[in-house]
Enzyme design. Structure first.
Site, PDB file in Angstrom:
ATOM      1  N   GLY A 238      -7.640   5.343  -7.533  1.00  0.00           N
ATOM      2  CA  GLY A 238      -7.272   5.886  -6.231  1.00  0.00           C
ATOM      3  C   GLY A 238      -8.342   6.833  -5.756  1.00  0.00           C
ATOM      4  O   GLY A 238      -9.520   6.706  -6.119  1.00  0.00           O
ATOM      5  N   SER A 239      -7.927   7.802  -4.958  1.00  0.00           N
ATOM      6  CA  SER A 239      -8.911   8.674  -4.320  1.00  0.00           C
ATOM      7  C   SER A 239      -9.360   9.792  -5.264  1.00  0.00           C
ATOM      8  O   SER A 239      -8.629  10.200  -6.176  1.00  0.00           O
ATOM      9  CB  SER A 239      -8.303   9.283  -3.059  1.00  0.00           C
ATOM     10  OG  SER A 239      -7.194  10.078  -3.413  1.00  0.00           O
ATOM     11  N   THR A 240     -10.535  10.302  -5.006  1.00  0.00           N
ATOM     12  CA  THR A 240     -11.087  11.400  -5.789  1.00  0.00           C
ATOM     13  C   THR A 240     -10.192  12.637  -5.627  1.00  0.00           C
ATOM     14  O   THR A 240     -10.004  13.411  -6.571  1.00  0.00           O
ATOM     15  CB  THR A 240     -12.531  11.681  -5.317  1.00  0.00           C
ATOM     16  OG1 THR A 240     -13.230  10.427  -5.312  1.00  0.00           O
ATOM     17  CG2 THR A 240     -13.258  12.638  -6.211  1.00  0.00           C
ATOM     18  N   GLU A 260     -10.727   5.579 -11.854  1.00  0.00           N
ATOM     19  CA  GLU A 260     -11.513   4.640 -11.038  1.00  0.00           C
ATOM     20  C   GLU A 260     -11.363   5.124  -9.608  1.00  0.00           C
ATOM     21  O   GLU A 260     -10.283   4.997  -9.016  1.00  0.00           O
ATOM     22  CB  GLU A 260     -10.948   3.222 -11.157  1.00  0.00           C
ATOM     23  CG  GLU A 260     -11.054   2.612 -12.539  1.00  0.00           C
ATOM     24  CD  GLU A 260     -12.475   2.284 -12.934  1.00  0.00           C
ATOM     25  OE1 GLU A 260     -13.362   2.254 -12.055  1.00  0.00           O
ATOM     26  OE2 GLU A 260     -12.713   2.095 -14.134  1.00  0.00           O
ATOM     27  N   GLU A 392     -16.564   8.222   1.977  1.00  0.00           N
ATOM     28  CA  GLU A 392     -15.943   6.899   1.959  1.00  0.00           C
ATOM     29  C   GLU A 392     -15.117   6.717   3.241  1.00  0.00           C
ATOM     30  O   GLU A 392     -14.257   7.527   3.550  1.00  0.00           O
ATOM     31  CB  GLU A 392     -15.041   6.811   0.732  1.00  0.00           C
ATOM     32  CG  GLU A 392     -14.533   5.415   0.487  1.00  0.00           C
ATOM     33  CD  GLU A 392     -13.703   5.341  -0.791  1.00  0.00           C
ATOM     34  OE1 GLU A 392     -12.798   6.183  -0.971  1.00  0.00           O
ATOM     35  OE2 GLU A 392     -13.947   4.436  -1.593  1.00  0.00           O
TER      36      GLU A 392
HETATM   37  P1  NAD Z   1      -4.463   7.627  -3.410  1.00  0.00           P
HETATM   38  O1  NAD Z   1      -5.202   8.517  -4.347  1.00  0.00           O
HETATM   39  O2  NAD Z   1      -3.843   8.242  -2.228  1.00  0.00           O
HETATM   40  O3  NAD Z   1      -3.280   6.866  -4.168  1.00  0.00           O
HETATM   41  C1  NAD Z   1      -3.515   6.070  -5.308  1.00  0.00           C
HETATM   42  C2  NAD Z   1      -2.247   6.048  -6.140  1.00  0.00           C
HETATM   43  O4  NAD Z   1      -2.003   7.366  -6.588  1.00  0.00           O
HETATM   44  C3  NAD Z   1      -1.001   5.595  -5.374  1.00  0.00           C
HETATM   45  O5  NAD Z   1      -0.151   4.869  -6.228  1.00  0.00           O
HETATM   46  C4  NAD Z   1      -0.359   6.926  -5.011  1.00  0.00           C
HETATM   47  O6  NAD Z   1       1.038   6.839  -4.816  1.00  0.00           O
HETATM   48  C5  NAD Z   1      -0.691   7.752  -6.240  1.00  0.00           C
HETATM   49  N1  NAD Z   1      -0.685   9.204  -6.025  1.00  0.00           N
HETATM   50  C6  NAD Z   1      -0.940   9.907  -4.902  1.00  0.00           C
HETATM   51  N2  NAD Z   1      -0.766  11.242  -5.127  1.00  0.00           N
HETATM   52  C7  NAD Z   1      -0.411  11.370  -6.428  1.00  0.00           C
HETATM   53  C8  NAD Z   1      -0.079  12.477  -7.265  1.00  0.00           C
HETATM   54  N3  NAD Z   1      -0.071  13.744  -6.816  1.00  0.00           N
HETATM   55  N4  NAD Z   1       0.257  12.231  -8.548  1.00  0.00           N
HETATM   56  C9  NAD Z   1       0.269  10.982  -9.036  1.00  0.00           C
HETATM   57  N5  NAD Z   1      -0.010   9.890  -8.299  1.00  0.00           N
HETATM   58  C10 NAD Z   1      -0.370  10.083  -7.008  1.00  0.00           C
HETATM   59  O7  NAD Z   1      -5.457   6.458  -3.027  1.00  0.00           O
HETATM   60  P2  NAD Z   1      -5.137   5.211  -2.082  1.00  0.00           P
HETATM   61  O8  NAD Z   1      -5.262   5.689  -0.685  1.00  0.00           O
HETATM   62  O9  NAD Z   1      -3.906   4.524  -2.511  1.00  0.00           O
HETATM   63  O10 NAD Z   1      -6.339   4.252  -2.472  1.00  0.00           O
HETATM   64  C11 NAD Z   1      -7.581   4.327  -1.889  1.00  0.00           C
HETATM   65  C12 NAD Z   1      -8.567   5.016  -2.806  1.00  0.00           C
HETATM   66  O11 NAD Z   1      -8.640   4.323  -4.044  1.00  0.00           O
HETATM   67  C13 NAD Z   1      -9.957   4.995  -2.255  1.00  0.00           C
HETATM   68  O12 NAD Z   1     -10.584   6.244  -2.439  1.00  0.00           O
HETATM   69  C14 NAD Z   1     -10.649   3.923  -3.093  1.00  0.00           C
HETATM   70  O13 NAD Z   1     -12.028   4.034  -3.175  1.00  0.00           O
HETATM   71  C15 NAD Z   1     -10.009   4.105  -4.398  1.00  0.00           C
HETATM   72  N6  NAD Z   1     -10.155   2.883  -5.195  1.00  0.00           N
HETATM   73  C16 NAD Z   1     -10.983   2.890  -6.283  1.00  0.00           C
HETATM   74  C17 NAD Z   1     -11.175   1.716  -7.023  1.00  0.00           C
HETATM   75  C18 NAD Z   1     -12.060   1.671  -8.238  1.00  0.00           C
HETATM   76  O14 NAD Z   1     -11.888   0.770  -9.041  1.00  0.00           O
HETATM   77  N7  NAD Z   1     -12.970   2.591  -8.417  1.00  0.00           N
HETATM   78  C19 NAD Z   1     -10.523   0.566  -6.642  1.00  0.00           C
HETATM   79  C20 NAD Z   1      -9.717   0.585  -5.510  1.00  0.00           C
HETATM   80  C21 NAD Z   1      -9.522   1.770  -4.801  1.00  0.00           C
END
Ligand code: NAD
Length: 496
Positions: A238-240, A260, A392
């Site tokens: 997910g996000s950084t 990741e 990003e």
């Molecule tokens: P996000 O971080 O908002 O959410 C990712 C996941 O984390 C979701 O399931 C969300 O519900 C959960 N989440 C959010 N807050 C949380 C918390 N406080 N505690 C635990 N879980 C929590 O990211 P997104 O918007 O869903 O995805 C997009 C991001 O993911 C982008 O930054 C993208 O680059 C990244 N990404 C990375 C890869 C990789 O392999 N490097 C692949 C795909 C996406």
């Protein structure tokens, strides 16, 4: 509730898969609406921390007392291969779920996501049969060392919305292959494919408590996975921003965490490249999956001598991509995940235009709304310290920068906090390998882009994350070592 007559819909209500755990009929739900037309795709149960704790307890018990970790690797491999077979049988349903919830063009879901998910599960199955320990037989006559590679325990897997099936398989298939038990938390926007994959895994023979799933938002349903000492490893994509939160949660002792995260990939085109190939690669590089791709090549670094011609050809091809209904086979760019995200993507474009960059953006078709869609947009003359070059965007937007020579190309490519994936386009092998070695990223593609076979490790460096998924390394990441030292000759007492 009314459920739309949408071919991607398998269930009106989607929720936890935790054996013996009952969700109240009036539990609050999240309405997942189609990013394309706003119709209701599903109601998703909003899990509470107590639900996640119940899921963790089930997986803990399955790891400590259940059969899964103790099965021979070959048995786990056979079950995972059966799972792959069931996924193949249900490929169309999986593709439709991805289109319904993500807005992913159906052609891409069928030809991209589903085969890649299958490839990943099969690669995990093959790796499962090859977990090895070590014998150290050169420690002198008296002792011998055995180093066992054991499954790490209970894995918490948090998955984002952009490749919900594929990224689920990166984590779940390899963790299961290693003998771990898993609690999965999909994104609240895209639970459907994770639920289908989990059900198919159970049908294939993965015990129901060895793979459990909890739906809901990150803070409520996800964060307990980082807080619990019963979760031995957290695998997060997910996000950084969220990764920073998870790394900092309050817990009695540190947790093994794999991250990741985001990316800001460079597509580096040298003047001697095959330009037809490079134009096609650069376009696929940033338009893939509506641009909502961590490995997208969102910065085009193009050598001065060919820059004007290259940008013109790229813009011409970008204007030919079909933007619109994700259910249409001919669509290449569908709607973005939700309106708030679309507004954020548009913000980057507007800011670059205001700063004097040249924005080349085809007209959106009349049938599409600017609140949901962004046409593949190329932005030339971008400053390297701009947000567009550094951050990003996660939409179909390409920042262009010209360079002269290898050193400048490498300096520009390495000038963001991210380090996930870059591509190099040149006909000179020496240039390709010199640049590949100098790039700060977990993946480098040479004269290709977005090829990620399940047998190759995948992951980022610096701001793009820690750890590797897939390949043998992806399985090893879900294991830990135990050193067993054996006295093999009469022991000399220490105290006489
Ligand atoms: P996000 O971080 O908002 O959410 C990712 C996941 O984390 C979701 O399931 C969300 O519900 C959960 N989440 C959010 N807050 C949380 C918390 N406080 N505690 C635990 N879980 C929590 O990211 P997104 O918007 O869903 O995805 C997009 C991001 O993911 C982008 O930054 C993208 O680059 C990244 N990404 C990375 C890869 C990789 O392999 N490097 C692949 C795909 C996406």
């Amino acid at each position: 509730m009314t459920v739309i007559d949408n071919p991607g819909t398998v269930a009106a209500r989607r929720g936890h898969l935790i054996p013996g755990h009952i969700t109240a009929a009036d539990a609050p739900v999240f309405e997942r609406r189609s990013p394309f037309d706003g119709s209701l795709v599903a109601e998703v149960v909003l899990g509470t921390p107590a639900d996640t704790r119940a899921a963790i307890a089930a997986a803990r018990n399955a790891f400590d007392h259940g059969p899964w970790p103790k099965l021979p690797g070959t048995e786990r491999a056979k079950i995972l291969l059966r799972w792959a077979g069931l996924v193949r049988e249900n490929a169309e349903e999986l593709a439709r779920l991805e289109t319904a919830e993500v807005g992913k063009p159906i052609g891409f879901a069928r030809a991209g996501d589903v085969p890649a998910t299958l490839d990943t599960i099969e690669a995990a199955a093959l790796a499962a049969a090859h977990v090895k320990g070590e014998l150290h037989d050169d420690l002198g006559g008296a002792i011998m060392g055995l180093v066992r590679r054991e499954p790490v325990g209970v894995v918490g897997a948090i998955v984002p919305w952009n490749f919900p099936a594929l990224l689920y398989s990166h984590k779940v298939a390899f963790a299961l292959a290693a003998g771990c038990t898993v609690v999965v938390k999909p994104s609240e926007f895209t639970s459907g494919s994770a639920i289908l994959l989990t059900r198919l895994a159970h049908r294939a023979g993965v015990p129901e408590d060895a793979l459990v799933l909890v739906t809901g938002t990150g803070p409520d349903a996800g964060q307990p996975l980082a807080e619990s000492t019963d979760v031995d490893l957290l695998s997060f994509t997910g996000s950084t921003r969220t990764a920073r939160l998870l790394a900092a949660v309050d817990r009695p002792y540190p947790q093994v965490q794999h991250f990741e995260l985001g990316g800001k990939g460079a597509t580096i085109v040298f003047a001697d490249a095959d330009l037809d190939q490079a134009v096609d690669g650069a376009l696929f590089g940033f338009a893939i999956n509506n641009g909502e791709t961590c490995t997208a090549g969102t910065r085009l670094l193009v050598e001065d001598a060919i820059a004007d011609e290259f940008v013109a050809r790229l813009a011409q091809k970008a204007a030919q991509l079909t933007v619109g209904d994700p259910w249409s086979e001919s669509t290449v760019v569908g709607p973005l995940i939700h309106a708030q995200h679309t507004a954020r993507v548009r913000g980057f474009i507007d800011e670059a235009a205001a700063a004097g960059s040249v924005v080349i953006s085809p007209e959106l078709p009349a049938s599409t709304s600017p609140e949901s869609f962004v046409a593949p947009t190329i932005i030339d003359r971008v400053e390297t310290d701009s947000r567009l070059f550094q951050e990003e965007v996660f939409g179909p937007v390409l920042a262009v920068k010209r360079f002269s020579g290898v050193d400048e190309a490498v300096r520009l490519a390495n000038s963001t906090v991210y380090g996930l994936a870059n591509s190099i386009w040149t006909s000179d092998t020496s240039t390709a390998l010199t640049v590949a070695r100098a790039l700060k990223s977990g993946t480098v593609w040479i004269n290709t882009i977005h090829d990620t076979p399940g047998t190759l490790p995948f992951g980022g460096v610096a701001g793009s994350g820690i750890g590797r998924e897939k390949g043998v390394e992806g399985l090893v990441g879900f294991t830990q070592l135990k050193t067993i030292t054996v006295q093999v000759a009469p022991r000399s007492p220490i105290y006489g």
